[in-house]
Design a protein around this motif. Structure first.
Motif, PDB file in Angstrom:
ATOM      1  N   GLY A 114       0.817  -1.210   0.000  1.00 14.95           N
ATOM      2  CA  GLY A 114       0.000   0.000   0.000  1.00 14.95           C
ATOM      3  C   GLY A 114       0.848   1.256   0.000  1.00 14.95           C
ATOM      4  O   GLY A 114       0.640   2.165  -0.804  1.00 14.95           O
ATOM      5  N   LEU A 136       1.372   2.277  -3.889  1.00 11.51           N
ATOM      6  CA  LEU A 136       0.209   3.126  -4.124  1.00 11.51           C
ATOM      7  C   LEU A 136       0.245   4.447  -3.378  1.00 11.51           C
ATOM      8  O   LEU A 136      -0.551   5.337  -3.650  1.00 11.51           O
ATOM      9  CB  LEU A 136      -1.071   2.380  -3.715  1.00 11.51           C
ATOM     10  CG  LEU A 136      -1.338   1.050  -4.408  1.00 11.51           C
ATOM     11  CD1 LEU A 136      -2.534   0.361  -3.771  1.00 11.51           C
ATOM     12  CD2 LEU A 136      -1.540   1.244  -5.900  1.00 11.51           C
ATOM     13  N   VAL A 151      -0.496   4.863  -0.130  1.00 12.36           N
ATOM     14  CA  VAL A 151      -1.613   4.925   0.811  1.00 12.36           C
ATOM     15  C   VAL A 151      -1.358   4.005   1.997  1.00 12.36           C
ATOM     16  O   VAL A 151      -0.522   3.110   1.936  1.00 12.36           O
ATOM     17  CB  VAL A 151      -2.952   4.513   0.139  1.00 12.36           C
ATOM     18  CG1 VAL A 151      -3.311   5.454  -0.980  1.00 12.36           C
ATOM     19  CG2 VAL A 151      -2.910   3.069  -0.362  1.00 12.36           C
ATOM     20  N   ILE A 206      -8.547   1.285   2.030  1.00  8.37           N
ATOM     21  CA  ILE A 206      -7.653   2.431   2.189  1.00  8.37           C
ATOM     22  C   ILE A 206      -8.109   3.212   3.410  1.00  8.37           C
ATOM     23  O   ILE A 206      -9.285   3.574   3.517  1.00  8.37           O
ATOM     24  CB  ILE A 206      -7.668   3.317   0.932  1.00  8.37           C
ATOM     25  CG1 ILE A 206      -7.130   2.520  -0.267  1.00  8.37           C
ATOM     26  CG2 ILE A 206      -6.851   4.589   1.167  1.00  8.37           C
ATOM     27  CD1 ILE A 206      -7.296   3.227  -1.605  1.00  8.37           C
ATOM     28  N   PRO A 265      -4.686   6.801  -3.746  1.00  8.20           N
ATOM     29  CA  PRO A 265      -3.724   6.020  -4.524  1.00  8.20           C
ATOM     30  C   PRO A 265      -3.211   6.794  -5.737  1.00  8.20           C
ATOM     31  O   PRO A 265      -3.971   7.501  -6.399  1.00  8.20           O
ATOM     32  CB  PRO A 265      -4.515   4.784  -4.942  1.00  8.20           C
ATOM     33  CG  PRO A 265      -5.946   5.102  -4.723  1.00  8.20           C
ATOM     34  CD  PRO A 265      -6.014   6.225  -3.746  1.00  8.20           C
ATOM     35  N   LEU A 276      -3.243   3.472 -13.164  1.00 11.01           N
ATOM     36  CA  LEU A 276      -4.141   3.115 -12.068  1.00 11.01           C
ATOM     37  C   LEU A 276      -5.549   3.504 -12.478  1.00 11.01           C
ATOM     38  O   LEU A 276      -5.759   4.564 -13.064  1.00 11.01           O
ATOM     39  CB  LEU A 276      -3.705   3.893 -10.824  1.00 11.01           C
ATOM     40  CG  LEU A 276      -4.523   3.764  -9.562  1.00 11.01           C
ATOM     41  CD1 LEU A 276      -3.594   3.731  -8.358  1.00 11.01           C
ATOM     42  CD2 LEU A 276      -5.500   4.896  -9.430  1.00 11.01           C
TER      43      LEU A 276
END
Length: 128
Positions: free
Chosen positions: A52, A56, A58, A79, A84, A98
């Motif tokens: 994460g 990303l 996050v 999340i 993200p 994404l």
């Protein structure tokens, strides 16, 4: 043998999908789930949290096991902080795209050999 985990993050637009770079060794240009290989001594939970953050940008909360295929385990997650975005500055495979999509959109990744896509598609009952 390396074990890996993937993030199954659902949002209003479906599942969070990421695109691997065109020069990726194993799945060039394929859309799939965010994933990470476990480092030596690392727990699945720690690998999920790292995926994460490093892939990303996050913070996530792992919720439950969603599926399994070989040495890959898909985990439902949510999340808890951040939005993200890709690519991130961390090392390792960084994604170049994404978007939110449907499990059926994982068919090309599953056919290309993506274990996380195969595991999730089997769980949700999507055809190959």
């Amino acid at each position: 043998m390396t074990r890996s985990v993937s993030l199954v993050i659902e949002g209003p637009g479906g599942l969070l999908l990421v695109r691997r770079p065109d020069d990726d060794e194993s799945l060039p240009g394929v859309w799939g789930l965010p994933a990470a290989s476990l480092r030596e001594g690392e727990s699945e939970r720690d690998a999920l949290l790292r995926a994460g953050r490093e892939k990303l940008g996050v913070e996530i909360e792992p919720l439950e096991l969603a599926g399994e295929e070989g040495r890959m385990r898909d985990w439902r997650a949510r999340i808890v902080a951040g939005e993200p975005a890709v690519p991130q500055a961390a090392g390792g495979t960084q994604y170049v795209g994404l978007r939110w999509g449907q499990p059926s959109e994982l068919a090309p990744a599953a056919r290309a050999g993506s274990l996380c896509a195969r595991a999730l598609r089997r769980v949700v009952g999507c055809p190959w």
